[in-house]
Design a protein around this motif. Structure first.
Motif, short mmCIF file in Angstrom:
data_model
loop_
_atom_site.label_atom_id
_atom_site.label_comp_id
_atom_site.label_asym_id
_atom_site.label_seq_id
_atom_site.Cartn_x
_atom_site.Cartn_y
_atom_site.Cartn_z
N GLU A 1 21.82 4.74 -4.86
CA GLU A 1 21.47 4.04 -3.94
C GLU A 1 20.09 3.99 -3.86
O GLU A 1 19.74 2.56 -3.48
CB GLU A 1 22.30 4.22 -2.67
CG GLU A 1 21.89 3.32 -1.55
CD GLU A 1 22.83 4.44 -0.32
OE1 GLU A 1 22.70 2.78 0.92
OE2 GLU A 1 23.11 5.71 -0.14
N PRO A 2 18.98 4.95 -4.55
CA PRO A 2 17.97 4.38 -3.44
C PRO A 2 17.53 4.32 -5.13
O PRO A 2 16.54 3.83 -5.46
CB PRO A 2 17.51 6.27 -4.00
CG PRO A 2 18.07 6.91 -4.07
CD PRO A 2 20.26 6.50 -3.46
N LEU A 3 17.78 4.55 -6.29
CA LEU A 3 16.97 3.45 -7.48
C LEU A 3 16.77 2.09 -7.71
O LEU A 3 15.69 2.76 -8.25
CB LEU A 3 18.73 4.01 -8.73
CG LEU A 3 17.69 4.49 -9.99
CD1 LEU A 3 16.62 5.06 -10.21
CD2 LEU A 3 18.96 4.30 -11.00
N PRO A 4 17.61 1.65 -7.36
CA PRO A 4 16.84 0.06 -7.61
C PRO A 4 15.26 0.43 -6.42
O PRO A 4 14.99 -0.39 -7.07
CB PRO A 4 17.50 -0.10 -6.50
CG PRO A 4 19.05 -0.16 -6.73
CD PRO A 4 19.42 1.85 -6.98
N ARG A 5 15.45 0.64 -5.91
CA ARG A 5 13.81 0.73 -4.67
C ARG A 5 12.80 1.22 -5.42
O ARG A 5 11.85 0.90 -5.40
CB ARG A 5 14.22 0.77 -3.26
CG ARG A 5 12.92 0.78 -2.86
CD ARG A 5 12.85 0.18 -1.97
NE ARG A 5 11.84 -0.85 -1.64
CZ ARG A 5 10.28 -0.45 -0.87
NH1 ARG A 5 10.47 -1.25 -2.25
NH2 ARG A 5 9.00 -0.25 -0.44
N ILE B 1 7.59 1.51 -8.81
CA ILE B 1 7.27 2.06 -10.07
C ILE B 1 7.01 0.49 -11.00
O ILE B 1 5.67 0.56 -10.96
CB ILE B 1 8.17 2.89 -10.53
CG1 ILE B 1 8.99 3.91 -10.46
CG2 ILE B 1 7.85 2.69 -12.38
CD1 ILE B 1 10.31 4.67 -10.96
N SER B 2 7.94 -0.37 -10.28
CA SER B 2 7.16 -1.13 -11.30
C SER B 2 6.62 -1.99 -10.42
O SER B 2 5.52 -2.30 -11.43
CB SER B 2 8.14 -2.48 -11.56
OG SER B 2 9.45 -2.42 -12.45
N ALA B 3 6.47 -1.89 -8.87
CA ALA B 3 5.52 -2.63 -8.71
C ALA B 3 3.33 -1.36 -9.18
O ALA B 3 2.27 -2.64 -9.38
CB ALA B 3 5.00 -2.32 -7.13
N ALA B 4 3.73 -0.04 -9.15
CA ALA B 4 2.62 0.91 -9.32
C ALA B 4 2.32 0.13 -10.95
O ALA B 4 0.48 0.06 -11.19
CB ALA B 4 3.20 2.32 -9.57
N ILE B 5 3.12 0.02 -12.17
CA ILE B 5 2.75 -0.29 -13.60
C ILE B 5 2.46 -1.92 -13.55
O ILE B 5 1.49 -2.18 -13.81
CB ILE B 5 3.41 -0.29 -14.06
CG1 ILE B 5 4.30 1.00 -14.21
CG2 ILE B 5 3.48 -0.86 -15.41
CD1 ILE B 5 5.96 1.18 -14.84
N GLN B 6 3.13 -3.06 -12.49
CA GLN B 6 2.18 -4.24 -12.34
C GLN B 6 0.32 -4.49 -12.18
O GLN B 6 -0.48 -4.85 -12.93
CB GLN B 6 3.47 -4.95 -11.88
CG GLN B 6 2.69 -6.53 -11.59
CD GLN B 6 3.67 -7.22 -11.22
OE1 GLN B 6 4.54 -7.34 -10.90
NE2 GLN B 6 3.55 -8.64 -12.05
N HIS B 7 0.86 -3.11 -10.95
CA HIS B 7 -1.04 -3.56 -10.70
C HIS B 7 -1.48 -2.78 -11.82
O HIS B 7 -3.26 -3.65 -11.40
CB HIS B 7 -1.00 -2.43 -8.91
CG HIS B 7 -2.24 -1.83 -8.46
ND1 HIS B 7 -2.80 -3.00 -8.25
CD2 HIS B 7 -3.01 -0.49 -8.54
CE1 HIS B 7 -4.34 -2.68 -8.05
NE2 HIS B 7 -3.75 -1.31 -8.31
#
Length: 125
Positions: A43-47, A52-58
């Motif tokens: 359940e929490p994995l997609p969020r 993590i994606s947002a951090a890497i993108q930043h």
């Protein structure tokens, strides 16, 4: 998958589901509990993957990522972000399927009869 199967591995099913007791064996409610547990883990994995994606993108946007070999990080960052997005979507779908299976299993009754306990056949039906 065809249903019902022509054959099945009774011992493997029993081992997987840890039968409720020795005389009747594994029940759908046992499977429901395990499937529900997997759904809860997912359940929490997609969020989490989204964060993590947002951090890497930043980090990629502000040029804070460097490659160990000194190359341009833009393509590897893009590949990572696509992979994380795919994983995010796949885990969300898997979570939904597991919840659906658990919901239906919770309404089922029945037992995998233990052949060594013939008296269980009458009580499990």
């Amino acid at each position: 998958m065809d249903w019902p199967p022509d054959t099945y591995d009774r011992a493997a099913i029993q081992e997987t589901l840890d039968g409720e007791n020795e005389s009747t064996g594994a029940a759908p409610s046992t499977a429901c509990s395990k499937i529900d547990g997997f759904a809860t883990l997912l359940e929490p994995l997609p969020r989490t993957l989204e964060k993590i994606s947002a951090a890497i993108q930043h980090l990629g946007t502000v040029h804070m990522i460097q490659m160990a070999g000194g190359g341009d990080p833009n393509e590897p960052v893009s590949v990572v972000l696509r992979a994380l997005l795919n994983a995010q979507q796949a885990t969300a779908v898997a979570h939904g399927h597991l919840r659906e299976a658990a919901d239906l299993l919770s309404t089922m009754r029945g037992y995998l009869i233990n052949d060594d306990a013939p008296e269980a056949a009458d009580t499990a039906r």
